[in-house]
Design a protein around this motif. Sequence first.
Motif, PDB file in Angstrom:
ATOM      1  N   ALA A   1      45.511  82.304  90.297  1.00 39.26           N
ATOM      2  CA  ALA A   1      46.049  83.630  89.947  1.00 39.26           C
ATOM      3  C   ALA A   1      46.179  84.512  91.184  1.00 39.26           C
ATOM      4  O   ALA A   1      47.134  85.290  91.310  1.00 39.26           O
ATOM      5  N   LEU A   2      45.233  84.381  92.108  1.00 37.03           N
ATOM      6  CA  LEU A   2      45.321  85.154  93.355  1.00 37.03           C
ATOM      7  C   LEU A   2      46.568  84.742  94.127  1.00 37.03           C
ATOM      8  O   LEU A   2      47.352  85.590  94.578  1.00 37.03           O
ATOM      9  N   PHE A   3      46.753  83.428  94.271  1.00 41.38           N
ATOM     10  CA  PHE A   3      47.916  82.963  95.043  1.00 41.38           C
ATOM     11  C   PHE A   3      49.214  83.448  94.408  1.00 41.38           C
ATOM     12  O   PHE A   3      50.126  83.910  95.105  1.00 41.38           O
ATOM     13  N   ALA A   4      49.272  83.365  93.085  1.00 42.95           N
ATOM     14  CA  ALA A   4      50.487  83.811  92.382  1.00 42.95           C
ATOM     15  C   ALA A   4      50.744  85.304  92.611  1.00 42.95           C
ATOM     16  O   ALA A   4      51.886  85.760  92.522  1.00 42.95           O
ATOM     17  N   ALA A   5      49.691  86.054  92.912  1.00 36.47           N
ATOM     18  CA  ALA A   5      49.836  87.492  93.166  1.00 36.47           C
ATOM     19  C   ALA A   5      49.991  87.789  94.664  1.00 36.47           C
ATOM     20  O   ALA A   5      50.040  88.950  95.064  1.00 36.47           O
ATOM     21  N   GLY A   6      50.035  86.744  95.489  1.00 34.65           N
ATOM     22  CA  GLY A   6      50.243  86.969  96.920  1.00 34.65           C
ATOM     23  C   GLY A   6      48.972  87.238  97.700  1.00 34.65           C
ATOM     24  O   GLY A   6      49.009  87.793  98.800  1.00 34.65           O
ATOM     25  N   ILE A   7      47.826  86.836  97.141  1.00 36.58           N
ATOM     26  CA  ILE A   7      46.518  87.098  97.762  1.00 36.58           C
ATOM     27  C   ILE A   7      45.857  85.752  98.069  1.00 36.58           C
ATOM     28  O   ILE A   7      45.893  84.844  97.236  1.00 36.58           O
ATOM     29  N   LEU A   8      45.238  85.639  99.243  1.00 37.79           N
ATOM     30  CA  LEU A   8      44.500  84.407  99.548  1.00 37.79           C
ATOM     31  C   LEU A   8      43.001  84.637  99.361  1.00 37.79           C
ATOM     32  O   LEU A   8      42.477  85.693  99.731  1.00 37.79           O
TER      33      LEU A   8
END
Length: 328
Positions: A255-262
């Motif tokens: 979910a983080l990756f999908a939101a642009g967060i690593l």
Amino acid sequence: MAGAITDPEELLAALDLGREWLDGARAAVALFPLRVPHPYLARMRKGCIDDPLLRQVLPLASEHQVVAGYGPDPVGDMRALVAPGILQKYEGRTLLTATGACAVHCRYCFRRHFPYAQANAARDGWRTVWEHLDRNPDVQELILSGGDPLTLGEDRLTQLLHGLTLRPQVRRLRIHTRLPVVIPSRVDDAFMAWVRSAALPLVMVLHINHAQEIDDAVRMAMRRLRAAGVTLLNQAVLLAGVNDSADAQVQLSEALFAAGILPYYLHALDPVAGAAHFAVPIERALALFAAVEGRLPGYLVPKLVQEQAGAPAKVRLGAGMALPNRVQ
Ligand SMILES: *Cc1c(COP(=O)(O)O)cnc(C)c1O
Ligand code: SF4
């Protein structure tokens, strides 16, 4: 923030939960007040006392338990305080506390007993920060930390940026915040104008513990920040009853990756008084982490760390260890 729920009775009623939790919650808010903003509340499931978002904010009677090893200052903050609001623990990076205010009160917070009143780096136009930098020319990164620095207005934040343009020794400004998660509308036009005015790279470390915290509004806020060139990272805390399964951790990273967060850090709980019910035994934490490593690309695996007072950096747990192939 002004509309946040601060009364346990109101919180339970809003979620259709029974009053059997009320006495315990009332007792615990005497230790650390309740604070739940409405946009965050809206992501909790009604009628579910085990909701992973509710668990993070629900005051419980067990917070009064005295547990060996759990104290008011688990990570040695008071020893690292070199001036009001200025914590110097690690080489090249200085951490600033500029406010005690948060948009949400997380029951596991390791600074729930921190004396913010004596620790405000933003006072007098950030004067103590400039003095600290002049005395310590090796400091290359400033870290705004909690309280939540985005409770500060753009006026204060702009004063900081102005001072930094005169001090090129500082190469990066890092902001640790939960505000864009719990109240995504904080990332508004005025804030974005501030972001774009920054002459140095900005790193934002969000604090998201569960995939359910990421909704459309959060994703939209992250898109704006990314479009403006902000590096987005996440730190989470491994919390019993919230995210202590391999599935929850894998879903969080996805979910983080999908939101642009690593993912950046997954912290073992800091043993702060009142939070012992969140502890995950180290053996279980390591087994869980090994399972997570087996299911995700390396760049979506956070570093499992623990903060140890006096150590030169956050201490890695489990990294590179030849663990038996246990699955949770
Ligand atoms: C965690 C922390 C930092 C930042 O450490 P990184 O490993 O760079 O994320 C800096 N100062 C203090 C006091 C900290 O607790
Ligand atoms: S400082 Fe961070 S973890 Fe602590 S209560 Fe505030 S938002 Fe939560």
